[in-house]
Every structure is written in C-alpha cells, then in structure tokens.
Design a protein around this motif. Structure first.
Motif, PDB file in Angstrom:
ATOM      1  N   UNK A 262       0.827  -1.206   0.000  1.00 51.73           N
ATOM      2  CA  UNK A 262       0.000   0.000   0.000  1.00 51.73           C
ATOM      3  C   UNK A 262       0.859   1.252   0.000  1.00 51.73           C
ATOM      4  N   UNK A 263       0.501   2.205  -0.899  1.00 45.64           N
ATOM      5  CA  UNK A 263       1.038   3.562  -0.865  1.00 45.64           C
ATOM      6  C   UNK A 263      -0.096   4.512  -0.511  1.00 45.64           C
TER       7      UNK A 263
ATOM      8  N   UNK B 145     -14.288  10.075  -5.278  1.00 45.82           N
ATOM      9  CA  UNK B 145     -13.032  10.790  -5.034  1.00 45.82           C
ATOM     10  C   UNK B 145     -11.922   9.814  -4.653  1.00 45.82           C
ATOM     11  N   UNK B 146     -10.721  10.168  -5.059  1.00 44.86           N
ATOM     12  CA  UNK B 146      -9.565   9.342  -4.693  1.00 44.86           C
ATOM     13  C   UNK B 146      -9.288   9.487  -3.200  1.00 44.86           C
ATOM     14  N   UNK B 147      -9.111   8.342  -2.528  1.00 47.05           N
ATOM     15  CA  UNK B 147      -8.817   8.373  -1.090  1.00 47.05           C
ATOM     16  C   UNK B 147      -7.348   8.644  -0.806  1.00 47.05           C
ATOM     17  N   UNK B 148      -6.527   8.512  -1.840  1.00 41.49           N
ATOM     18  CA  UNK B 148      -5.082   8.636  -1.641  1.00 41.49           C
ATOM     19  C   UNK B 148      -4.399   7.302  -1.430  1.00 41.49           C
ATOM     20  N   UNK B 149      -5.145   6.216  -1.533  1.00 42.77           N
ATOM     21  CA  UNK B 149      -4.554   4.891  -1.313  1.00 42.77           C
ATOM     22  C   UNK B 149      -4.379   4.155  -2.639  1.00 42.77           C
ATOM     23  N   UNK B 150      -3.256   3.482  -2.743  1.00 45.38           N
ATOM     24  CA  UNK B 150      -2.937   2.685  -3.923  1.00 45.38           C
ATOM     25  C   UNK B 150      -2.465   1.317  -3.463  1.00 45.38           C
ATOM     26  N   UNK B 151      -3.233   0.279  -3.781  1.00 45.27           N
ATOM     27  CA  UNK B 151      -2.885  -1.085  -3.388  1.00 45.27           C
ATOM     28  C   UNK B 151      -2.260  -1.819  -4.578  1.00 45.27           C
ATOM     29  N   UNK B 152      -1.128  -2.474  -4.310  1.00 39.88           N
ATOM     30  CA  UNK B 152      -0.485  -3.347  -5.306  1.00 39.88           C
ATOM     31  C   UNK B 152      -0.299  -2.626  -6.641  1.00 39.88           C
ATOM     32  N   UNK B 153       0.128  -1.375  -6.569  1.00 38.08           N
ATOM     33  CA  UNK B 153       0.263  -0.571  -7.785  1.00 38.08           C
ATOM     34  C   UNK B 153       1.667  -0.071  -8.041  1.00 38.08           C
ATOM     35  N   UNK B 154       2.668  -0.825  -7.617  1.00 43.51           N
ATOM     36  CA  UNK B 154       4.049  -0.353  -7.763  1.00 43.51           C
ATOM     37  C   UNK B 154       4.423  -0.108  -9.225  1.00 43.51           C
ATOM     38  N   UNK B 155       4.003  -1.007 -10.116  1.00 49.78           N
ATOM     39  CA  UNK B 155       4.356  -0.847 -11.526  1.00 49.78           C
ATOM     40  C   UNK B 155       3.732   0.424 -12.085  1.00 49.78           C
ATOM     41  N   UNK B 156       2.467   0.668 -11.766  1.00 54.00           N
ATOM     42  CA  UNK B 156       1.785   1.889 -12.219  1.00 54.00           C
ATOM     43  C   UNK B 156       2.503   3.126 -11.678  1.00 54.00           C
ATOM     44  N   UNK B 157       2.918   3.074 -10.419  1.00 55.66           N
ATOM     45  CA  UNK B 157       3.583   4.210  -9.808  1.00 55.66           C
ATOM     46  C   UNK B 157       4.937   4.467 -10.461  1.00 55.66           C
TER      47      UNK B 157
END
Length: 471
Positions: free
Chosen positions: A127-128, A153-165
């Motif tokens: 999680x980011x 709205x975006x909560x600001x959380x990104x799960x399992x998204x390292x490649x996208x980031x």
C-alpha cells in the motif's frame, strides 16, 4: 591475508590464511608473509559470511533516503517527521502501520503536509498513501487508475500498484553503495533479492552494480518469468520465480501450476509469498498436486497451523522466515491475530522437528536489515512489550546462526563452515562465539570478507606485516 588468533565455533583458536579467494590454510600458528595484511582477531569468532535469503535491495537503498513512519511513532511524531523532511520536493515515507495514526488517507496527509507531495509506503509493501499534492502530480482523480476511490473521489490509497507508480514517476534506480556498506558492516557477504517485480532490466542493474563494486555482496535474484533467461555471471545469479500471493486474490490453479513447471524446467526454484493460512493452503495444495520438489520455497510462512507441518515436509518445501517480526511487530500481532494462532506465527523449532528446511531473511526494508537481532528474536521470541510468543518455537543460538549461514541456493541446507579449501566468505566478530551466542543482537563485526576481499573492516583491527615488524 592472515587472520590471527581467531576462534572457531567449536572454541578452537587458530590462525587462518586467505589467498586466491579461498581459505588456504588453518593452523594453531601461521607465519605472516611480508605481503600479508594481518588481522588481529584477538579471540573473536570467525564465522562464514552471512547470507540474507530474503531482502529487497533497491527498496532498502531507497529507504535510507526516506522518512521512517512506523512503530513506535505516534500521530504527532509522524507529523513532526514529515514536516521536518529535508528538501522541497517529494517526501517519501516508509514502514507505516495503523498503530501509528490509524487508517490515514489523503485528507489526513493534507492536514499534516499541505505544501509538498507526500507518499508513504505501508510496512506490508502493498500500500502507498498519497496526499492531494502527490495525487495532482500523478494524474489527480481515480478514474482509469488503480487508485482507490470512494464517493467519486480518490482516497489517496494505492494497493499493489508499484508498476503503475513507477511508470508515473519514472524514478532512477538508487545507488546500492550505502545499503551494501551497511550490510557488509553486519557481516553480510551475499543476499537473495526477493522482489517479485524483478525483470531482465532489474537483473542487469544488479549485475552492473556488482561489476562496478557498488554492490559488494554476491546477489541471487528472484523475479518474474524473465529471470529464467538471465545469465548467472559476475556474482549475480538467477535464483527463483517469485509468486506473490495476496489473500483471496490468487491465479487460476492451472496458471499457478504452469509457473511451477516453467521454473523447474529452467532450473529455477519457486518462491511463493505466503503470509496467511489461506495463502499457504492454496500454494501447498497445488505443490502437492504437481509433486514434491526440492525447489519449492515458502517465503514468510507467517501463520502455519500444526496440520500443515507434515504436509510441507512431504512436499519438499523450504521455508524462509523472518523471526525478527515477532520482536518488531509482535505486540500488534497480539492484538490482530486470534490467540490460538499466536504459537503459529513465524515458527522455528516446529519446522525443524518436522523435517522442513528453514532459512532466514530480513525482508528489509520491511523489517530491519540487521540479521543479528533476527537471530536473537529466533532465540527469545519476545515482543518489544516483553511478551513471549510461541515459546516452543525457540531456536538455539547455533540454530539461529544457521538460518543465515547456508549457501545462497539452499536455505535450510547444511550450514557452511570455515575450513581449508572453502570460499573465503567470512565474518569476524569482536567477541568469541561463547560470548556472542548469549547476546546475538549486540555482536560487533570486526571484518567481513567476500571472495577473499575485505568488504568491511574496523581499521583498528588491521595492520600490515611491515608495520608489525617496525614496532
């Protein structure tokens, strides 16, 4: 190189000559040659160099440039650290856990740091969490992105998204020099990088770091399907296909078994990330269907009920564990994990009793990179709050050391020993083993040697033969 008056594990005091990358000679007394660098061990324990069987090198290197956001910080302490971060660009935080400030989101981070982009990684690595300034740089809203969205709205959380980031930020790979030096200072001479996203590009970066001397340790690499085609040279070896299971979100059984077959056909091990009982049950059932193999690894094996121990042994599974998580996270486990399962967490002695091979890794930076507190945790199994979890799982100090002294390709195999003819991968402690074993988390490393070359040294312990003769 001559190491003088070192103590072996059996208590024998010896001199050890190193030459040609090997341990050339061991005797009660050896004559120094004019060209020898002499290390005065003064009775310190001479051990095989340590191998960390599960680490994430680039993430570790990045963590040294990041803000620590984990336990035991509280909410106020976290805000203070974020606001004090140097520079005026991105603030990168690591090791966050809900025990610090709860289930934080973009709104929480906006109040803490409104004027700089902030991203914080959860200690699970999955999680980011971003503030609004960071979200704006990443593309704003959640539509068409893996960003979590609530009420539009975006909560600001990104799960399992390292490649996208990575695709959005396009970061340069951090230098491994500082991380490598810190590992060497704790006697680590080789590592296994367990990053599931490793591909041919990551393998080449690691290989180049070895060639330039930026990475002093030998490195064995896990990763995706591309690892099978990578050539093992220059102290950089292809090790395993990494499969990262997420509780309840698994590949189709046929796809999982195809990964097992593909890895085996290419001479790779299979390393499966299992942190829940469900993860383990899924992986183990399909390993059993494919058939026993010495190439099966379970990374973490965080929760293992008693009825799975014999099955794991029969399937030929090796476990790579992180006993220091009991010390670092044990108090949170006591709150989050049902009481009957406390004795099943990061087991030690039960694996050995059932014939399951057991190796050790730090999972750094998601745990401390220092293997010595990990060994102490395997012996004590004591949380920071002083509670013992799974007393029956305690290992002896010698068993704890063996978690980190087996060959890089065989966690849980026969521990390496300091002997004539062996590779000169060595760790010299300031204390003899009789003292070190009673306080593993307080050992001092005098020198580390990899392939006969000193990669860490306490300068006060070294002197040349010429200097010795001049005294």
């Amino acid at each position: 190189m001559l190491i003088r008056a070192a103590t072996l594990l059996n208590g024998q005091r010896v001199d050890v000559r190193v030459g040609g990358g090997m341990v050339a000679e061991i005797a009660a007394s050896l004559q120094a040659h004019d060209e020898d660098m002499v290390i005065e061990a003064e009775g310190g324990a001479l051990l095989p160099g340590l191998h960390d069987h599960h680490i994430h090198l680039f993430a570790l290197a990045s963590s040294f440039r990041s803000v620590f956001c984990g336990t035991p910080l509280g909410a106020a302490g976290l805000v203070e650290r974020l606001r004090a971060a140097p520079g005026d660009g991105w603030v990168r935080g690591v090791a966050y856990h809900e025990t610090v400030a709860g289930d934080i989101d973009a709104s929480w981070l906006d109040r803490a740091v409104p004027d700089r982009p902030v991203r914080i990684q959860h200690r699970s690595g999955r999680l980011w969490i971003f503030n609004s300034a960071a979200l704006a740089l990443l593309g704003g809203g959640a539509a068409g992105t893996p960003l979590e969205c609530a009420a539009g709205r975006a909560t600001g959380r990104l799960y399992d998204g390292d490649q996208w980031l990575r695709e959005r930020l396009k970061p340069e790979a951090p230098s491994l020099a500082w991380a490598s030096a810190r590992l060497a200072a704790r006697g680590v001479t080789s590592v296994s990088d367990a990053t599931a996203a490793n591909d041919a590009g990551a393998f080449q970066l690691l290989r180049r770091a070895r060639q330039t001397g930026e990475l002093r340790q030998h490195v064995a690499v896990m990763g995706g399907e591309e690892i099978a085609a990578c050539e093992s040279v220059d102290g950089c070896a292809a090790l395993a296909r990494k499969i990262h299971l997420h509780d309840g979100d698994y590949p189709e059984p046929e796809a999982f078994m195809a990964m097992l077959h593909h890895a085996t056909a290419h001479g790779l091990q299979v390393a499966v990330h299992c942190v829940t009982e469900a993860d383990l049950a899924y992986a183990l059932s399909l390993m059993e269907e494919v058939g026993p193999s010495r190439g099966y690894r379970i990374e973490h094996a965080s929760v293992v009920p008693p009825d799975m121990l014999s099955r794991m042994a029969a399937a030929g599974v090796t476990v790579v564990t992180q006993p220091h998580f009991i010390a670092e996270r044990g108090d949170a486990y006591r709150a989050d994990v049902p009481v009957p399962e406390h004795d099943w967490l990061y087991r030690g002695a039960a694996f050995l009793a059932h014939g399951v091979k057991l190796g050790g890794g730090t999972d750094a930076p998601f745990g401390s990179f220092d293997p010595w507190p990990a060994m102490q945790a395997a012996v004590e199994r004591r949380t920071r709050g002083g509670v013992v979890l799974g007393q029956a799982e305690r290992l002896t100090p010698e068993q704890a050391l063996e978690l980190f002294t087996t060959h890089w390709s065989a966690p849980g195999g026969r521990a390496r020993r300091v002997r004539a003819g062996a590779a000169a991968d060595l760790c010299l402690l300031r204390q003899p083993w009789a003292l070190a074993r009673v306080a593993l988390d307080r050992v001092e490393v005098m020198a580390a040697v990899q392939d006969g070359v000193i990669i860490h040294r306490d300068v006060s312990a070294l002197r040349s033969k010429r200097n010795e003769m001049a005294q």
